[in-house]
Design an enzyme around this catalytic site. Structure first.
Site, PDB file in Angstrom:
ATOM      1  N   GLU A 104      33.206  38.752  24.129  1.00 54.56           N
ATOM      2  CA  GLU A 104      32.387  39.387  24.723  1.00 54.56           C
ATOM      3  C   GLU A 104      32.852  40.688  25.520  1.00 54.56           C
ATOM      4  OE1 GLU A 104      28.504  38.812  27.678  1.00 54.56           O
ATOM      5  OE2 GLU A 104      28.804  37.079  26.080  1.00 54.56           O
ATOM      6  N   ASP A 106      31.542  43.414  28.342  1.00 59.87           N
ATOM      7  CA  ASP A 106      30.136  43.576  29.010  1.00 59.87           C
ATOM      8  C   ASP A 106      30.077  44.845  29.879  1.00 59.87           C
ATOM      9  OD1 ASP A 106      29.176  41.219  28.104  1.00 59.87           O
ATOM     10  OD2 ASP A 106      29.589  40.221  29.826  1.00 59.87           O
ATOM     11  N   GLU A 108      27.104  45.093  32.916  1.00 55.34           N
ATOM     12  CA  GLU A 108      25.827  44.770  33.436  1.00 55.34           C
ATOM     13  C   GLU A 108      25.651  45.824  34.600  1.00 55.34           C
ATOM     14  OE1 GLU A 108      25.046  40.284  32.423  1.00 55.34           O
ATOM     15  OE2 GLU A 108      26.536  40.586  34.065  1.00 55.34           O
ATOM     16  N   ASN A 123      33.076  42.689  32.457  1.00 55.10           N
ATOM     17  CA  ASN A 123      33.676  41.488  32.196  1.00 55.10           C
ATOM     18  C   ASN A 123      34.178  41.602  30.598  1.00 55.10           C
ATOM     19  OD1 ASN A 123      34.868  38.949  32.559  1.00 55.10           O
ATOM     20  ND2 ASN A 123      32.668  37.998  33.188  1.00 55.10           N
ATOM     21  N   GLU A 133      36.007  39.735  35.919  1.00 52.93           N
ATOM     22  CA  GLU A 133      34.999  40.696  36.646  1.00 52.93           C
ATOM     23  C   GLU A 133      35.704  41.663  37.487  1.00 52.93           C
ATOM     24  OE1 GLU A 133      34.988  37.365  37.319  1.00 52.93           O
ATOM     25  OE2 GLU A 133      33.096  36.378  36.623  1.00 52.93           O
ATOM     26  N   ARG A 279      39.875  33.126  45.203  1.00 48.92           N
ATOM     27  CA  ARG A 279      39.294  32.549  44.006  1.00 48.92           C
ATOM     28  C   ARG A 279      40.647  31.986  43.193  1.00 48.92           C
ATOM     29  NH1 ARG A 279      36.084  36.241  39.426  1.00 48.92           N
ATOM     30  NH2 ARG A 279      35.625  34.745  37.949  1.00 48.92           N
TER      31      ARG A 279
END
Length: 292
Positions: A104, A106, A108, A123, A133, A279
């Site tokens: 995918e 992306d 958004e 992403n 991201e 993260r």
């Protein structure tokens, strides 16, 4: 350095073998190129197929997809996003394959309160795994007029572009063990939906349904791409034709493109997973070791 150069030469040879003159350029009408898949009449094709709108109210959003699947290409679409208080809404515009281990790519667009900027969330998923991201503000108001949002996807890299300005590059780093989307054909999808549990300030700002219906507008869809049908690509490897010089098949960033990318990432990037040490305390993902 010699190994790296040989690796890049091999990639270019792969492109030359894979891509032929059978690239399909589609710049027709929405009713010929796309299907509205859900929303119970909240998605509409207007102006003899030249304009498509998606709407969202408290009952439902809406969405459409391309009729064709693609395996590499350049996809362009002009969008005008939801105006006014768009907090809680998400306009998704992306390429995706099917299945659990899908690929995918992306865009958004995360809505915001009136006067506050949209966030462009990008992403890349490979074999079902995302977590790559990057987020940006835009240097214009995307609700006042149409702007062009593009994907360039070839065996070497993926480029995200806004009005032909690159904002992100994802390189093929299979040589260091990073999967790259290269074998699963993808359709183009877009949807307008409510995501007020996370979309605006982490879910602190909810959708104001008194402003509904929310509407996004689309025009000038163009797919200059390899079409996948019945298990094979329109860009077969048997043709003796070479890729068009300067075309998407071998497109990278020239010096001006690299300058524009640095400009966007310096002044408009607001999140980059590659620099999120909290993260990823165990260290950056492998693809982050290379600068764009």
């Amino acid at each position: 350095m010699a190994v790296y150069i040989c690796h890049r030469i091999s990639e270019l040879l792969l492109v030359s073998l894979f891509v032929s003159s059978f690239v399909v350029s589609s710049a027709g009408t929405f009713d010929g190129d796309c299907d509205i898949m859900w929303g119970d009449h909240r998605g509409k094709i207007l102006d003899k197929g030249k304009l498509l709108t998606l709407s969202l109210d408290q009952i439902s959003g809406s969405g459409f997809q391309s009729k064709r699947e693609y395996l590499f290409g350049r996809i362009d679409m002009q969008l005008k996003l939801v105006s006014g208080n768009s907090a809680g809404t998400v306009t998704a515009y992306y390429l995706s394959s099917e299945g659990t281990n899908h690929d995918e790519i992306d865009f958004e667009f995360l809505g915001n309160l009136s006067g506050q900027p949209y966030i462009v969330h990008t992403n890349v998923y490979t074999q079902g795994k995302g977590e790559r991201e990057q987020q940006f503000y835009l240097w214009f108001d995307p609700t006042k007029d149409f702007h062009t949002y593009s994907f360039v996807w070839n065996p070497q890299l993926i480029i995200f572009l806004v009005d032909n300005t690159p904002i992100r590059v994802f390189h093929n780093e299979e040589s260091i063990g990073v999967p790259f989307p290269k074998s699963q054909p993808m359709k183009l999808y877009s949807s307008l939906w409510n995501a007020d549990q996370w979309a605006t300030r982490g879910g602190l700002v909810k959708t104001d349904w008194s402003k509904a219906p929310f509407t996004a507008y689309y025009r000038n869809f163009n797919a200059n791409a390899c079409v996948w049908s019945t298990g094979s690509s329109s860009c077969g490897s048997t043709s003796t034709s070479s890729p068009t010089p300067g075309g998407w098949q071998t497109q990278g960033l020239d010096a001006n493109g690299r300058r524009r990318l640095r400009w966007v990432q310096k002044y408009f990037m607001i999140y980059n997973y590659c620099t999120d040490f909290k993260r990823f305390p165990q260290g950056h993902p492998r693809e982050c070791q290379r600068a764009s």
